[in-house]
Design an enzyme around this catalytic site. Sequence first.
Site, PDB file in Angstrom:
ATOM      1  N   ASP A   8       6.267 -59.931  14.473  1.00 57.25           N
ATOM      2  CA  ASP A   8       7.340 -60.105  13.479  1.00 57.25           C
ATOM      3  C   ASP A   8       8.866 -59.838  14.218  1.00 57.25           C
ATOM      4  O   ASP A   8       9.638 -60.339  13.589  1.00 57.25           O
ATOM      5  CB  ASP A   8       7.047 -59.267  12.483  1.00 57.25           C
ATOM      6  CG  ASP A   8       5.741 -59.498  11.687  1.00 57.25           C
ATOM      7  OD1 ASP A   8       4.998 -60.296  12.253  1.00 57.25           O
ATOM      8  OD2 ASP A   8       5.586 -58.855  10.738  1.00 57.25           O
ATOM      9  N   GLU A  37       7.180 -51.025   6.175  1.00 59.34           N
ATOM     10  CA  GLU A  37       6.490 -52.180   5.254  1.00 59.34           C
ATOM     11  C   GLU A  37       5.523 -51.387   4.381  1.00 59.34           C
ATOM     12  O   GLU A  37       4.718 -50.622   4.900  1.00 59.34           O
ATOM     13  CB  GLU A  37       5.943 -53.232   6.190  1.00 59.34           C
ATOM     14  CG  GLU A  37       6.960 -53.965   6.739  1.00 59.34           C
ATOM     15  CD  GLU A  37       6.539 -55.120   7.738  1.00 59.34           C
ATOM     16  OE1 GLU A  37       5.216 -55.108   7.638  1.00 59.34           O
ATOM     17  OE2 GLU A  37       7.255 -55.904   7.925  1.00 59.34           O
ATOM     18  N   SER A  81       5.491 -56.082   4.368  1.00 60.39           N
ATOM     19  CA  SER A  81       5.001 -57.076   5.254  1.00 60.39           C
ATOM     20  C   SER A  81       4.954 -58.655   4.410  1.00 60.39           C
ATOM     21  O   SER A  81       5.020 -58.617   3.320  1.00 60.39           O
ATOM     22  CB  SER A  81       3.736 -56.634   5.301  1.00 60.39           C
ATOM     23  OG  SER A  81       2.751 -57.887   5.791  1.00 60.39           O
TER      24      SER A  81
HETATM   25 FE1  FES Z   1       1.895 -59.343  15.064  1.00 64.58          FE
HETATM   26 FE2  FES Z   1       1.429 -59.673  12.464  1.00 64.58          FE
HETATM   27  S1  FES Z   1       2.143 -61.204  13.885  1.00 64.58           S
HETATM   28  S2  FES Z   1       0.989 -57.760  13.890  1.00 64.58           S
END
Ligand code: FES
Length: 579
Positions: A135, A464, A490
């Site tokens: 992310d 998140e 998230s």
């Molecule tokens: Fe790495 Fe979800 S893409 S924790």
Amino acid sequence: MQPRIRRSRPPTNLRPFSGPLLDGPERAAARAMLYPVGFTEADFQKPIIGIASTWSRVTPCNMHIDQLALEAEKGVNANGGKAIVFNTITVSDGISNGNEGMKYSLVSREVIADSIETVVGCSGMDGYVAIGGCDKNMPGALICMARMNRPAVFVYGGTILPGCLAGPSASSRGRELDIVSVFEAIGQHAAGKLSDAELHAVEACAIPGAGACGGMYTANTMASAIEALGMSLPNSSAQDAVSPAKLDDCRRAGAAVVDLLRQGIRPREILTKKAFENAIAVVVALGGSTNAVLHLLAIAHAANVKLSLDDFTRVGRRVPVLADLKPSGRYSMSALVAIGGIRPLMKTLLDAGRLHGDCLTVTGETLAETLADVRPYPPTPAIVRPFDRPIKKESHLVIFRGNLAPEGAVGKITGKEGARFEGKALVFEGEETALKAILGGGVKAGRVVVIRGEGPKGGPGMREMLSPTSAIMGKGLGRDVALITDGRFSGGSHGFVVGHVTPEAYVGGPIALVRNGDRILLDSLQRTLTLDVSAAELARRRKAWKKPAPRYTRGVLAKFAAHVTSASQGAVTDANLTL
Ligand code: FES
């Protein structure tokens, strides 16, 4: 296949940064340091191209990226550059969510941007490839590309395959799993709907190998947004992490960055306002993560592009949600990969006048040119709906405003949770107490869970709220309980949830003044977030409010908290620097 660059420009100096670092007798010491790492005499005449790898064994998202970096290195070297592979850090939200450690997550985006800038700047790199698979390393890489404005190409590490349940429950055996399945199983377990053995079976099977979390969560959302921005090669966003296509993508990216250098094409020519509008449109059509709002604002800031929350509303009014992808939908990213990725969807948007086809991409071609030969999706399975039969007619990313969020808030409202919610506030100072109450049965239908003290400055780090939202879903309260926070979500969160509430509680935003039992109204049609308390009463509460002590006074969290801007401005750390 080599990317085709058709723009005719006068040849530029191909070694604007490595030349001053390495040329001439006075730079002999610098050259001496590079023979041991593989330089030959001939390499000192070539542009130096960095390969920023986010490899680590911290998380499966990035555990294969060392191999991808070697492929990108081959692509650079075969096209006349000299590649140098280097690493930056990464962290894992999937592991850290629901824990104090998650406060480092958004911080890592800035650390990654800063660290790539540091190596590229210090080492005289004339251009670079950045490979990210989780992310924060993806927007971190893009922030750096926009900030430094040296020729650059992003490569997505690719999506994970789904896990498959083979545990003791006959009813759920064969079900496809991913990391969000585990978070939701925790709520089901707390509600007595899942045994210890069944929870363990989900935990043990959900993550089968390398790659980014497998729904249209933040990593796949950002990969798609970056492709729509024009900063990765066509289809880079929609390849399985472990696949020949991904290896090929890396080699082509290595070659492409050398071609960009030859043509003098730099990121800010690609990262225009129109390119950001394209990214927003694609994120909406895919039903992507609220984190895209935060990260696109931050990348735009780095690119000197004026992008605001209102741009998400403006673009989102014209773009429908078309993809039936997790977390709200049924399908995984790998299912989308199997039917052609996001390019047919982008072609649909282009044909409908929802994308700017004249935007430049790292191929050297315009977006329209790169999409010219794209064929439509096969008729089944219906993972992506036709433009005129959408899942939702306009954006699921709703920018709320009102007396509870004067500077804005971001919700992901797909319509499945309804359009309006009205309930009584149940206030928690931080995520942990909220999660405990949800799992312990202390949150009933009709409540608006308010989690505050989780903003960029106050958290710090804007955690998140995946654990609380998953617990709500797992408890079967997804339609009966709403959640608002000055933290974020998230990409795996769903339900009636609104985050990024600004100003945040730590700086005295109205969310700091909410009390248990206050009536709160969320209206996604009017885009309003209203605290039903009189202005006079709010003024009384404000007078009594005291700013909390900072949670961290040293180290990277304290530095982040001191510099970070509001979430409504992307939560960036280099906007208010004064010397
Ligand atoms: Fe790495 Fe979800 S893409 S924790």
